[in-house]
Write a protein that holds these residues in place. Structure first.
Motif, mmCIF file in Angstrom:
data_model
loop_
_atom_site.group_PDB
_atom_site.id
_atom_site.type_symbol
_atom_site.label_atom_id
_atom_site.label_comp_id
_atom_site.label_asym_id
_atom_site.label_seq_id
_atom_site.Cartn_x
_atom_site.Cartn_y
_atom_site.Cartn_z
ATOM 1 N N UNK A 340 -0.636 -0.393 -5.431
ATOM 2 C CA UNK A 340 -1.730 0.181 -6.198
ATOM 3 C C UNK A 340 -3.052 0.005 -5.460
ATOM 4 N N UNK A 341 -3.813 1.085 -5.384
ATOM 5 C CA UNK A 341 -5.107 1.040 -4.724
ATOM 6 C C UNK A 341 -5.066 1.383 -3.248
ATOM 7 N N UNK A 342 -3.868 1.710 -2.735
ATOM 8 C CA UNK A 342 -3.751 2.012 -1.313
ATOM 9 C C UNK A 342 -4.390 3.355 -0.974
ATOM 10 N N UNK A 343 -4.492 4.241 -1.946
ATOM 11 C CA UNK A 343 -5.103 5.552 -1.701
ATOM 12 C C UNK A 343 -5.827 6.021 -2.947
ATOM 13 N N UNK A 344 -6.790 6.904 -2.731
ATOM 14 C CA UNK A 344 -7.430 7.556 -3.865
ATOM 15 C C UNK A 344 -7.950 8.922 -3.434
ATOM 16 N N UNK A 345 -8.066 9.797 -4.428
ATOM 17 C CA UNK A 345 -8.587 11.130 -4.194
ATOM 18 C C UNK A 345 -10.056 11.167 -4.598
ATOM 19 N N UNK A 346 -10.865 11.777 -3.755
ATOM 20 C CA UNK A 346 -12.268 12.040 -4.080
ATOM 21 C C UNK A 346 -12.494 13.528 -3.867
ATOM 22 N N UNK A 347 -12.475 14.287 -4.956
ATOM 23 C CA UNK A 347 -12.487 15.735 -4.819
ATOM 24 C C UNK A 347 -11.213 16.145 -4.092
ATOM 25 N N UNK A 348 -11.382 16.870 -2.977
ATOM 26 C CA UNK A 348 -10.226 17.259 -2.175
ATOM 27 C C UNK A 348 -10.075 16.385 -0.933
ATOM 28 N N UNK A 349 -10.824 15.280 -0.875
ATOM 29 C CA UNK A 349 -10.633 14.309 0.204
ATOM 30 C C UNK A 349 -9.578 13.285 -0.221
ATOM 31 N N UNK A 350 -8.912 12.716 0.767
ATOM 32 C CA UNK A 350 -7.963 11.629 0.523
ATOM 33 C C UNK A 350 -8.433 10.409 1.292
ATOM 34 N N UNK A 351 -8.581 9.281 0.586
ATOM 35 C CA UNK A 351 -8.978 8.027 1.212
ATOM 36 C C UNK A 351 -7.794 7.079 1.221
ATOM 37 N N UNK A 352 -7.461 6.581 2.402
ATOM 38 C CA UNK A 352 -6.380 5.613 2.547
ATOM 39 C C UNK A 352 -7.000 4.283 2.920
ATOM 40 N N UNK A 353 -6.730 3.253 2.098
ATOM 41 C CA UNK A 353 -7.422 1.968 2.247
ATOM 42 C C UNK A 353 -7.052 1.248 3.546
ATOM 43 N N UNK A 354 -5.816 1.380 3.994
ATOM 44 C CA UNK A 354 -5.318 0.770 5.235
ATOM 45 C C UNK A 354 -5.194 -0.748 5.153
ATOM 46 N N UNK A 355 -4.029 -1.239 5.531
ATOM 47 C CA UNK A 355 -3.782 -2.685 5.561
ATOM 48 C C UNK A 355 -2.614 -2.962 6.503
ATOM 49 N N UNK A 356 -2.910 -3.397 7.748
ATOM 50 C CA UNK A 356 -1.828 -3.708 8.688
ATOM 51 C C UNK A 356 -0.874 -4.765 8.148
ATOM 52 N N UNK A 357 -1.352 -5.572 7.179
ATOM 53 C CA UNK A 357 -0.528 -6.626 6.597
ATOM 54 C C UNK A 357 0.614 -6.105 5.747
ATOM 55 N N UNK A 358 0.641 -4.795 5.478
ATOM 56 C CA UNK A 358 1.764 -4.223 4.730
ATOM 57 C C UNK A 358 3.069 -4.370 5.508
ATOM 58 N N UNK A 359 2.963 -4.312 6.831
ATOM 59 C CA UNK A 359 4.156 -4.398 7.670
ATOM 60 C C UNK A 359 4.846 -5.732 7.464
ATOM 61 N N UNK A 360 6.144 -5.678 7.252
ATOM 62 C CA UNK A 360 6.920 -6.903 7.063
ATOM 63 C C UNK A 360 7.075 -7.318 5.622
ATOM 64 N N UNK A 361 6.369 -6.666 4.710
ATOM 65 C CA UNK A 361 6.478 -7.007 3.295
ATOM 66 C C UNK A 361 7.663 -6.293 2.649
ATOM 67 N N UNK A 362 8.099 -6.835 1.525
ATOM 68 C CA UNK A 362 9.087 -6.161 0.680
ATOM 69 C C UNK A 362 8.360 -5.609 -0.527
ATOM 70 N N UNK A 363 8.269 -4.299 -0.593
ATOM 71 C CA UNK A 363 7.529 -3.641 -1.672
ATOM 72 C C UNK A 363 8.396 -2.497 -2.204
ATOM 73 N N UNK A 364 9.321 -2.798 -3.099
ATOM 74 C CA UNK A 364 10.209 -1.752 -3.609
ATOM 75 C C UNK A 364 9.421 -0.575 -4.174
ATOM 76 N N UNK A 365 9.679 0.611 -3.647
ATOM 77 C CA UNK A 365 8.935 1.795 -4.079
ATOM 78 C C UNK A 365 9.847 3.007 -4.012
ATOM 79 N N UNK A 366 9.960 3.693 -5.124
ATOM 80 C CA UNK A 366 10.737 4.929 -5.179
ATOM 81 C C UNK A 366 9.753 6.087 -5.007
#
Length: 418
Positions: A340-366
């Protein structure tokens, strides 16, 4: 692989090997149509065989064109040069190129043509093209502003000049350009306003047209003049798909690997090849990325951006809302499903928060692919670094890259079918 879901397991090693991307969808569907409009036999090699191109081939067959497939990458097209009225509506799935291109092409036929698609295609706008054809005296109806489109063709345009609004899609311009060479007199196309979808795709159209004998001049950035040459059957080779290559480029930089796709990035003529420079900058991609001229590459880059060192804002991507799905919404939904919070829409722009620390994590996501091949293939990249990524409806990749999952497995990626 037509399973309902597919889980990608992270790879502990850099991905290395050789993978040959399929032929370009964009060029294949242009070449198929031009071969269908040319009198004689054309041989198209290096072609893509996927859902989108099969819909185009089947539509041509339904209109009296002979389309043979002697091997997995070749179409042999024999035509009288005329597209005859089909006995039934032309069903084109969710193939935007086939739908837009054929709507204009059959307007110079003789009789009644109905161009239709699946539930997703029936939500994709075609009204600017419909209005342009009406201004040329063509009897055409699309009550919803989307397919189905009904054309009562008389074999000619009433005038030799049209103004088209291409703000939603460059495919409208490409459709008119390809049809115009079959008109009875020199024809002029002018843009309404400066906005246009990825202009590089019009360059692909012009190159294909010229290969089949068309004479097109461009006196200004917004005007094209097309001579009434018709088309000449020819042998035509189709380059690999640059959009498909972006997933392999992404997998390479994300895992520190070395994937040989058989074609240097500089050798591509497709606009999405511009993504190579951006992808190569990972994990230091720029803070602002303009996607207007490489639209189909944005899902790939957006997923990579989740692992970038710094946040990324994507601009110039409003057209992504009217692709196979609303890709801006699909990307923000998928990224936020991962965290949650990794991305958001602003009008027709897309903002991606970015976090290199995501690599190696277990984050179950369908991940809901929204039946969109590019969403499914791009989010597979997240599964190379995060454990627990499951792609729903993975079979949708058949639209443009039927062998995608096999290609990933050949590089050593572990896939678990659900």
């Amino acid at each position: 692989m037509s399973t309902d879901q597919l889980t990608i397991h992270p790879t502990a090693q850099p991905l290395k090997g050789k993978v040959s991307p399929p032929g370009s969808k964009s060029i294949t569907n242009r070449a198929l149509l031009l071969a269908g409009l040319a009198k004689g036999t054309s041989r198209l090699t290096g072609a893509l065989k996927s859902d989108d191109t099969r819909y185009m081939a089947e539509a041509l067959r339904a209109m009296g064109v002979t389309v043979n497939e002697p091997d997995p990458t070749t179409f042999v097209v024999t035509s009288s040069g005329q597209l005859k009225p089909p006995a039934h509506p032309l069903f084109l799935g969710n193939a935007g190129t086939a739908t837009r291109f054929l709507t204009a092409a059959v307007a110079l036929g003789h009789g009644r043509y109905v161009v239709d698609g699946d539930q997703h295609m029936r939500k994709r706008p075609i009204q600017p093209l419909v209005e342009a054809l009406r201004s040329l005296g063509v009897s055409v109806e699309a009550p919803s502003g989307c397919p189905p489109v009904t054309i009562e063709a008389t074999g000619r345009f009433e005038t030799n000049r049209v103004v088209i609004d291409a703000g939603l899609s460059s495919q409208y311009v490409s459709a008119l350009l390809m049809a115009a060479a079959c008109a009875a007199e020199p024809f002029e196309i002018e843009l309404a306003g400066a906005d246009i979808g990825a202009r590089g795709y019009i360059d692909l159209t012009l190159a294909a047209m010229r290969a089949f004998g068309a004479n097109v001049e461009q006196p200004s950035a917004s005007v094209w003049r097309i001579q009434p040459t018709g088309y000449t059957a020819t042998d035509f080779h189709i380059e690999p798909d640059a959009s498909a290559a972006t997933y392999l480029w992404g997998a390479e930089v994300l895992t520190g690997g070395a994937i040989d796709i058989g074609t240097p990035a500089t050798a591509f003529t497709q606009p999405d090849a511009k993504a190579y420079d951006v992808i190569s900058a990972f994990p230091h991609m720029p803070a602002v990325i303009d996607g207007s001229q490489m639209q189909d590459a944005i899902p790939t880059i957006a997923v990579l951006a989740a692992f970038n060192e710094t946040p990324v804002r994507f601009v110039g991507i409003a057209n992504l809302r009217v692709k196979e799905c609303d890709r801006i919404r699909a990307l923000s939904t998928g990224l936020n499903t991962i965290r949650d919070g990794l991305a958001r829409e602003e009008g027709d722009d897309l903002l991606v928060a970015s976090d290199p620390g995501l690599a190696g994590q277990t984050l179950p996501a369908r991940i809901d692919s929204f039946a969109d091949h590019r969403i499914a293939m791009s989010f597979a990249l997240a599964g190379l670094k995060i454990d627990g990524i499951t792609i729903l409806d993975p079979g949708c990749v058949a639209k443009t890259y039927p062998d995608y999952w096999d290609a990933m497995a050949s590089l050593g990626v572990t896939l678990e079918r659900g």
